[in-house]
Design a protein around this motif. Structure first.
Motif, PDB file in Angstrom:
ATOM      1  N   UNK A 270       0.829  -1.207   0.000  1.00  0.00           N
ATOM      2  CA  UNK A 270       0.000   0.000   0.000  1.00  0.00           C
ATOM      3  C   UNK A 270       0.863   1.257   0.000  1.00  0.00           C
ATOM      4  N   UNK A 271       1.938   1.248   0.770  1.00  0.00           N
ATOM      5  CA  UNK A 271       2.844   2.396   0.799  1.00  0.00           C
ATOM      6  C   UNK A 271       3.498   2.579  -0.569  1.00  0.00           C
ATOM      7  N   UNK A 272       3.976   1.471  -1.159  1.00  0.00           N
ATOM      8  CA  UNK A 272       4.631   1.560  -2.468  1.00  0.00           C
ATOM      9  C   UNK A 272       3.669   2.089  -3.522  1.00  0.00           C
ATOM     10  N   UNK A 273       2.419   1.653  -3.469  1.00  0.00           N
ATOM     11  CA  UNK A 273       1.428   2.144  -4.431  1.00  0.00           C
ATOM     12  C   UNK A 273       1.154   3.626  -4.225  1.00  0.00           C
ATOM     13  N   UNK A 274       1.132   4.056  -2.958  1.00  0.00           N
ATOM     14  CA  UNK A 274       0.889   5.469  -2.664  1.00  0.00           C
ATOM     15  C   UNK A 274       2.065   6.335  -3.127  1.00  0.00           C
ATOM     16  N   UNK A 275       3.282   5.845  -2.912  1.00  0.00           N
ATOM     17  CA  UNK A 275       4.465   6.593  -3.355  1.00  0.00           C
ATOM     18  C   UNK A 275       4.490   6.668  -4.881  1.00  0.00           C
ATOM     19  N   UNK A 276       4.227   5.558  -5.542  1.00  0.00           N
ATOM     20  CA  UNK A 276       4.085   5.568  -6.989  1.00  0.00           C
ATOM     21  C   UNK A 276       5.365   5.464  -7.792  1.00  0.00           C
ATOM     22  N   UNK A 277       6.511   5.328  -7.137  1.00  0.00           N
ATOM     23  CA  UNK A 277       7.762   5.146  -7.862  1.00  0.00           C
ATOM     24  C   UNK A 277       7.892   3.689  -8.305  1.00  0.00           C
ATOM     25  N   UNK A 278       8.887   3.409  -9.156  1.00  0.00           N
ATOM     26  CA  UNK A 278       9.051   2.043  -9.633  1.00  0.00           C
ATOM     27  C   UNK A 278       9.313   1.081  -8.483  1.00  0.00           C
ATOM     28  N   UNK A 279      10.036   1.534  -7.451  1.00  0.00           N
ATOM     29  CA  UNK A 279      10.207   0.723  -6.241  1.00  0.00           C
ATOM     30  C   UNK A 279      10.311   1.594  -5.005  1.00  0.00           C
TER      31      UNK A 279
END
Length: 292
Positions: A44-53
Motif C-alpha cells: 500500500x505504501x509503495x502504491x501510494x508513493x508511486x515510484x518504480x520501487x
C-alpha cells in the motif's frame, strides 16, 4: 513525506549524474523503520508513493551495519532493486555515517560500500549476487520483439539476445542504432504479459557507443511503470552478460547512461571482473525535496 502518525517515507533519487541535474536519477521511496508493516502495508505504501520501487528496512542493526530490506513496486514485491538499494544505503550513511553495510534481501546477501565525496554527496557501491546469463529462445525473442514493435533487423548481431540475472532476470536486447533505442513506443499490456509469462523484471535495451560505454532503457510494465530511469539490478545483470560473452578480459569499468530519452539522465558505473561472477554497481544518490 509521512503516512500515518509514525511512518516516514523518504524520497531519494539514485544514480544521479556527475553533472548535477535537478531531474536526474531514478526516484525511490525508502522506509527506514518498516518493522511494523506487513506485506499488504508495504504494498500500500509503495502504491501510494508511486515510484518504480520503494525499499523497506524491516530489521536494523546499525552497530553491525546489517539490514534486512524488501522492495515493492506499486503492483508487487520485487526480490531485488538496485536503485532503491543505492538510495537506501545513502540515506542510512547520511544518518549513521558512511561505511560498509550488508543488506539481506529476498535475492540474497548484498554488500554495499558507502563513501562521501568532497562536496558531501554520498555514493554507494553494491555487489550483486552471482550473475548468470543464457541465450533467449526464439519464442521469447519473437514475443518480446512483437510487443516492442521491433524487428530482428533492429538488433545488433554482435550482442546476442540473452536472459541475464543479477538478482532478478532481465531480457537483454541490443539495438543496432541509437535511433532505434530512442524511439521506444511499445504495447504496455502485451509486453507486461510476455514478461510475466517468462519471469522478467525489466527489459534491458542497450546501444553500444563504445566498448566501455552503453546507452540503456528499461521498460518495466510488470511493475506498473512504463520505464525505469536507472536500473541497478539490470546493470549488474548486464555486467555479467558482458563477462559471459567474453567481452571483458580484465577488470573493467563500464559506464551506462540511462534515462536521457525520458528527461531523467542517470549514470551507472559497472565494475566487472572476468574472474568473479559478482558485479559491482556504483552510483550517487540525493534526497529529493530538501529531505535529509
Amino acid at each position: 513525506m509521512s503516512l500515518g502518525s509514525s511512518l516516514d517515507v523518504l524520497r531519494y533519487s539514485a544514480f544521479t549524474p556527475e553533472t548535477p541535474s535537478p531531474e536526474g536519477g531514478n526516484p525511490a521511496g525508502i522506509v527506514l523503520d518498516a518493522a511494523a508493516l506487513d506485506d499488504a502495508g508495504m504494498l500500500a505504501v509503495a502504491a501510494d508513493v508511486g515510484y518504480s520501487e520503494t525499499a523497506f528496512v524491516t530489521v536494523r542493526d546499525d552497530a553491525r551495519g546489517r539490514f534486512r530490506v524488501r522492495y515493492f513496486s506499486p503492483l508487487a514485491e520485487v526480490p531485488f532493486c538496485g536503485h532503491a538499494t543505492v538510495a537506501t544505503a545513502v540515506a542510512l550513511a547520511e544518518r549513521i555515517g558512511p561505511g560498509a553495510f550488508v543488506f539481506d534481501t529476498p535475492a540474497g546477501e548484498i554488500p554495499v560500500a558507502t563513501s562521501a565525496d568532497a562536496d558531501g554527496t554520498v555514493r554507494a557501491t553494491l555487489t550483486s549476487v552471482p550473475t548468470r546469463t543464457r541465450p533467449a529462445t526464439p519464442d521469447e525473442l519473437d514475443a518480446a520483439l512483437a510487443a516492442l514493435g521491433w524487428g530482428r533487423g533492429d538488433l545488433d548481431p554482435q550482442l546476442p539476445p540473452h536472459v541475464a540475472f543479477g538478482g532478478v532476470e532481465h531480457l537483454v536486447l541490443a539495438a543496432a542504432a541509437r535511433g532505434r533505442l530512442a524511439d521506444l513506443a511499445y504495447d504496455f499490456d502485451a509486453l507486461a504479459e510476455v514478461m510475466r509469462r517468462h519471469g522478467w523484471t525489466t527489459l534491458q535495451l542497450v546501444w553500444r557507443e563504445a566498448a566501455d560505454r552503453f546507452h540503456v532503457r528499461d521498460p518495466f510494465p510488470v511493475g506498473g511503470v512504463v520505464e525505469d530511469p536507472a536500473t541497478g539490478a539490470a546493470a549488474a545483470a548486464f555486467g555479467g552478460y558482458l563477462r559471459a560473452l567474453g567481452l571483458v578480459r580484465e577488470p573493467t569499468k563500464v559506464i551506462l547512461r540511462q534515462g536521457e530519452d525520458m528527461g531523467r539522465p542517470s549514470e551507472l558505473v559497472v565494475d566487472i571482473d572476468p574472474a568473479d561472477a559478482r558485479v559491482q554497481v556504483t552510483g550517487r544518490a540525493r534526497a529529493m525535496s530538501g529531505q535529509r
